[in-house]
Design a protein around this motif. Structure first.
Motif, PDB file in Angstrom:
ATOM      1  N   VAL A  38       0.850  -1.193   0.000  1.00 25.43           N
ATOM      2  CA  VAL A  38       0.000   0.000   0.000  1.00 25.43           C
ATOM      3  C   VAL A  38       0.888   1.246   0.000  1.00 25.43           C
ATOM      4  O   VAL A  38       0.617   2.222  -0.710  1.00 25.43           O
ATOM      5  N   GLN A  39       1.979   1.215   0.783  1.00 26.32           N
ATOM      6  CA  GLN A  39       2.925   2.338   0.790  1.00 26.32           C
ATOM      7  C   GLN A  39       3.559   2.520  -0.588  1.00 26.32           C
ATOM      8  O   GLN A  39       3.743   3.648  -1.052  1.00 26.32           O
ATOM      9  N   VAL A  40       3.898   1.418  -1.239  1.00 27.74           N
ATOM     10  CA  VAL A  40       4.475   1.499  -2.582  1.00 27.74           C
ATOM     11  C   VAL A  40       3.445   2.090  -3.542  1.00 27.74           C
ATOM     12  O   VAL A  40       3.779   2.946  -4.374  1.00 27.74           O
ATOM     13  N   GLU A  41       2.208   1.672  -3.422  1.00 27.77           N
ATOM     14  CA  GLU A  41       1.145   2.221  -4.281  1.00 27.77           C
ATOM     15  C   GLU A  41       1.020   3.732  -4.090  1.00 27.77           C
ATOM     16  O   GLU A  41       0.895   4.483  -5.062  1.00 27.77           O
ATOM     17  N   ARG A  42       1.110   4.200  -2.845  1.00 30.87           N
ATOM     18  CA  ARG A  42       1.076   5.646  -2.583  1.00 30.87           C
ATOM     19  C   ARG A  42       2.297   6.334  -3.186  1.00 30.87           C
ATOM     20  O   ARG A  42       2.207   7.457  -3.695  1.00 30.87           O
ATOM     21  N   ALA A  43       3.444   5.661  -3.121  1.00 31.72           N
ATOM     22  CA  ALA A  43       4.659   6.236  -3.717  1.00 31.72           C
ATOM     23  C   ALA A  43       4.490   6.380  -5.231  1.00 31.72           C
ATOM     24  O   ALA A  43       4.983   7.344  -5.818  1.00 31.72           O
ATOM     25  N   LEU A  44       3.782   5.443  -5.861  1.00 32.20           N
ATOM     26  CA  LEU A  44       3.552   5.549  -7.305  1.00 32.20           C
ATOM     27  C   LEU A  44       2.677   6.753  -7.634  1.00 32.20           C
ATOM     28  O   LEU A  44       2.839   7.377  -8.691  1.00 32.20           O
ATOM     29  N   GLU A  45       1.764   7.107  -6.735  1.00 31.35           N
ATOM     30  CA  GLU A  45       0.976   8.329  -6.925  1.00 31.35           C
ATOM     31  C   GLU A  45       1.892   9.547  -6.854  1.00 31.35           C
ATOM     32  O   GLU A  45       1.735  10.490  -7.631  1.00 31.35           O
ATOM     33  N   ARG A  46       2.848   9.529  -5.932  1.00 28.66           N
ATOM     34  CA  ARG A  46       3.823  10.623  -5.838  1.00 28.66           C
ATOM     35  C   ARG A  46       4.716  10.653  -7.072  1.00 28.66           C
ATOM     36  O   ARG A  46       5.132  11.723  -7.516  1.00 28.66           O
ATOM     37  N   ALA A  47       5.015   9.478  -7.634  1.00 27.69           N
ATOM     38  CA  ALA A  47       5.826   9.430  -8.857  1.00 27.69           C
ATOM     39  C   ALA A  47       5.092  10.113 -10.008  1.00 27.69           C
ATOM     40  O   ALA A  47       5.703  10.835 -10.801  1.00 27.69           O
ATOM     41  N   ALA A  48       3.796   9.886 -10.077  1.00 29.22           N
ATOM     42  CA  ALA A  48       3.001  10.531 -11.132  1.00 29.22           C
ATOM     43  C   ALA A  48       3.044  12.049 -10.998  1.00 29.22           C
ATOM     44  O   ALA A  48       2.947  12.765 -11.996  1.00 29.22           O
ATOM     45  N   ALA A  49       3.236  12.550  -9.772  1.00 29.14           N
ATOM     46  CA  ALA A  49       3.328  13.986  -9.529  1.00 29.14           C
ATOM     47  C   ALA A  49       4.764  14.503  -9.677  1.00 29.14           C
ATOM     48  O   ALA A  49       5.006  15.697  -9.519  1.00 29.14           O
ATOM     49  N   GLY A  50       5.728  13.611  -9.956  1.00 29.83           N
ATOM     50  CA  GLY A  50       7.116  14.021 -10.155  1.00 29.83           C
ATOM     51  C   GLY A  50       7.920  14.192  -8.879  1.00 29.83           C
ATOM     52  O   GLY A  50       9.054  14.661  -8.924  1.00 29.83           O
ATOM     53  N   GLU A  51       7.361  13.819  -7.725  1.00 27.89           N
ATOM     54  CA  GLU A  51       8.067  13.976  -6.452  1.00 27.89           C
ATOM     55  C   GLU A  51       9.079  12.870  -6.200  1.00 27.89           C
ATOM     56  O   GLU A  51      10.031  13.054  -5.453  1.00 27.89           O
ATOM     57  N   VAL A  52       8.855  11.707  -6.794  1.00 31.79           N
ATOM     58  CA  VAL A  52       9.732  10.560  -6.605  1.00 31.79           C
ATOM     59  C   VAL A  52       9.872   9.813  -7.925  1.00 31.79           C
ATOM     60  O   VAL A  52       9.075   9.995  -8.851  1.00 31.79           O
ATOM     61  N   ASP A  53      10.891   8.972  -7.990  1.00 30.89           N
ATOM     62  CA  ASP A  53      10.999   7.952  -9.033  1.00 30.89           C
ATOM     63  C   ASP A  53      10.870   6.631  -8.311  1.00 30.89           C
ATOM     64  O   ASP A  53      11.386   6.469  -7.195  1.00 30.89           O
ATOM     65  N   TYR A  54      10.178   5.676  -8.921  1.00 31.33           N
ATOM     66  CA  TYR A  54      10.098   4.340  -8.332  1.00 31.33           C
ATOM     67  C   TYR A  54      10.474   3.348  -9.415  1.00 31.33           C
ATOM     68  O   TYR A  54       9.807   3.269 -10.445  1.00 31.33           O
ATOM     69  N   LEU A  55      11.579   2.636  -9.197  1.00 32.61           N
ATOM     70  CA  LEU A  55      12.173   1.792 -10.224  1.00 32.61           C
ATOM     71  C   LEU A  55      11.851   0.321 -10.017  1.00 32.61           C
ATOM     72  O   LEU A  55      11.634  -0.134  -8.898  1.00 32.61           O
ATOM     73  N   VAL A  70      13.290   6.683  -5.180  1.00 35.60           N
ATOM     74  CA  VAL A  70      14.131   7.849  -4.925  1.00 35.60           C
ATOM     75  C   VAL A  70      13.183   8.994  -4.614  1.00 35.60           C
ATOM     76  O   VAL A  70      12.355   9.356  -5.449  1.00 35.60           O
ATOM     77  N   ASP A  71      13.304   9.545  -3.426  1.00 31.86           N
ATOM     78  CA  ASP A  71      12.460  10.659  -2.992  1.00 31.86           C
ATOM     79  C   ASP A  71      13.267  11.941  -3.143  1.00 31.86           C
ATOM     80  O   ASP A  71      14.363  12.052  -2.605  1.00 31.86           O
ATOM     81  N   TYR A  72      12.701  12.906  -3.882  1.00 32.23           N
ATOM     82  CA  TYR A  72      13.401  14.171  -4.116  1.00 32.23           C
ATOM     83  C   TYR A  72      12.972  15.267  -3.147  1.00 32.23           C
ATOM     84  O   TYR A  72      13.485  16.377  -3.211  1.00 32.23           O
ATOM     85  N   ARG A  73      12.039  14.953  -2.251  1.00 27.38           N
ATOM     86  CA  ARG A  73      11.550  15.945  -1.296  1.00 27.38           C
ATOM     87  C   ARG A  73      12.045  15.702   0.127  1.00 27.38           C
ATOM     88  O   ARG A  73      11.876  16.549   0.983  1.00 27.38           O
ATOM     89  N   ALA A  74      12.619  14.542   0.396  1.00 24.82           N
ATOM     90  CA  ALA A  74      13.002  14.182   1.773  1.00 24.82           C
ATOM     91  C   ALA A  74      14.173  15.018   2.285  1.00 24.82           C
ATOM     92  O   ALA A  74      14.173  15.430   3.447  1.00 24.82           O
TER      93      ALA A  74
END
Length: 173
Positions: A38-55, A70-74
């Motif tokens: 579920v956390q990964v799924e939320r991270a994918l939503e952040r990826a769609a917003a350009g805040e993170v990359d998830y590889l 990779v989180d660019y806001r942390a």
């Protein structure tokens, strides 16, 4: 063929590095609990917003065998690697190195020159990998998150993470 003998063979399989997608999540149950996915799924939503990359590192069939973000806001001016995981049966085969280097390339592509991460003190194998890849410890911090126990109850997991960083030159690989 003698079925009683054991033989070892080596097979080379090409690995594709790409963005993880929501469609990949059912194939990633090896990466943790349902709550973690579920956390990964939320991270994918952040990826769609350009805040993170998830590889995802995938086999030719498209099946993820390693994932991480990779989180660019942390941390200001850095990419923070987090949620790195390799399929347990394929650990110690070099996939963690490929995943970290791919994440570093994403960080460089955003014009950043520093990668950071936290590794649990109880995970010396992961720390050894990061040190081999040039990461240096600079501190520690407590961390905690909720996990679902096998009986369905919610429990708090507490740990201490060693903070590590790596300064990367633009041509570094």
């Amino acid at each position: 063929m003698n079925l009683s003998s054991t033989r070892t063979a080596e097979v080379a399989v090409p690995i594709v590095v790409r963005d993880l997608t929501p469609a990949d999540l059912p194939a990633c149950t090896w990466a943790g609990t349902a709550a973690r996915l579920v956390q990964v799924e939320r991270a994918l939503e952040r990826a769609a917003a350009g805040e993170v990359d998830y590889l995802a590192l995938c086999t030719p069939a498209g099946v993820p065998v390693a994932i991480g973000g990779v989180d660019y806001r942390a941390v200001e001016g850095a990419g923070t690697l987090w949620q790195l995981a390799v399929l347990p049966a394929l650990q110690s085969c070099g996939l963690g190195t490929i995943l970290v280097r791919a994440a570093e390339e994403r960080i460089r592509s955003r014009g950043l020159r520093r990668a950071e991460l936290a590794v649990e003190e109880a995970n010396p194998r992961a720390r050894a990998l990061y040190e081999r890849l040039g990461y240096e410890a600079y501190g520690s911090r407590p961390d905690a998150w909720d996990v679902t126990a096998p009986d369905g109850s919610l429990r708090r997991y507490e740990t201490v993470g060693t903070l590590m960083r790596r300064d990367m030159a633009q041509g570094d690989a």
